[in-house]
Design an enzyme around this catalytic site. Structure first.
Site, PDB file in Angstrom:
ATOM      1  N   GLY A  66       9.145   4.911  10.391  1.00  0.00           N
ATOM      2  CA  GLY A  66       8.268   3.720  10.352  1.00  0.00           C
ATOM      3  C   GLY A  66       7.907   3.300   9.168  1.00  0.00           C
ATOM      4  N   SER A  67       6.608   2.468   9.243  1.00  0.00           N
ATOM      5  CA  SER A  67       6.045   1.950   8.229  1.00  0.00           C
ATOM      6  C   SER A  67       5.140   2.886   7.407  1.00  0.00           C
ATOM      7  CB  SER A  67       5.146   0.913   8.761  1.00  0.00           C
ATOM      8  OG  SER A  67       4.008   1.211   9.256  1.00  0.00           O
ATOM      9  N   SER A  68       4.433   2.511   6.322  1.00  0.00           N
ATOM     10  CA  SER A  68       3.252   3.305   5.660  1.00  0.00           C
ATOM     11  C   SER A  68       2.150   3.519   6.607  1.00  0.00           C
ATOM     12  CB  SER A  68       3.020   2.583   4.495  1.00  0.00           C
ATOM     13  OG  SER A  68       2.650   1.320   4.511  1.00  0.00           O
TER      14      SER A  68
END
Length: 150
Positions: A66-68
């Protein structure tokens, strides 16, 4: 009951030492939308550990997806008292490294052998991130790999 003790060497990411029951995922874990920081539960509907709480367990998994924002959600588990006891993951990425640092739990990655294939949910595990060693106490009563914990 037979107990097998095995050491796996790796790279300490966050120092410290913890001992507890392993919770193993063969799938990467998403922070944003994948966990509920208030309860320490995996909420990603298609995840093999959907509905399972990782609080107070040694979380063994391939890595972050997923994202940061992954690190922020795991930091929230520390702030809310629902963090895993320690983390052991296969693939070190900026997301997983930062997540481990802000969660402030002993963490080891880049192990000589794949921990997801060796460690089973229910095994007793010692994570010694100061020395980069994961000690696994497997018993014949440990669930088989890939089986959902009770």
């Amino acid at each position: 009951m037979t107990v097998e003790i095995r050491d796996i060497r790796g790279r300490g990411v966050v120092p410290g030492r913890a001992e507890g029951e392993a919770l193993v995922s063969h799938q990467t874990i998403s922070g944003w939308g994948g966990i509920d920081p208030a309860t320490g539960t995996i909420i990603e509907r298609r995840h093999e550990l959907f509905g399972v709480c990782f609080t107070g367990k040694v979380l063994v998994f391939p890595g972050a997806k997923g994202s940061s924002g992954w690190s922020g959600f795991f930091q929230a588990t520390r702030l809310l008292g629902t963090a895993p006891l320690a983390m052991v993951f296969t693939t070190l990425s900026t997301k997983s490294a930062l997540g481990a640092v802000v969660t402030r739990v002993p963490t080891i990655s880049e192990l000589a052998e794949d921990p997801v294939e060796i460690i089973h949910t229910g095994d007793r595990v010692i994570v010694d991130a100061d020395h980069g060693i994961v000690t696994v106490h497997s018993t014949s009563l440990s669930p088989s790999a890939g089986r959902r914990p009770a």
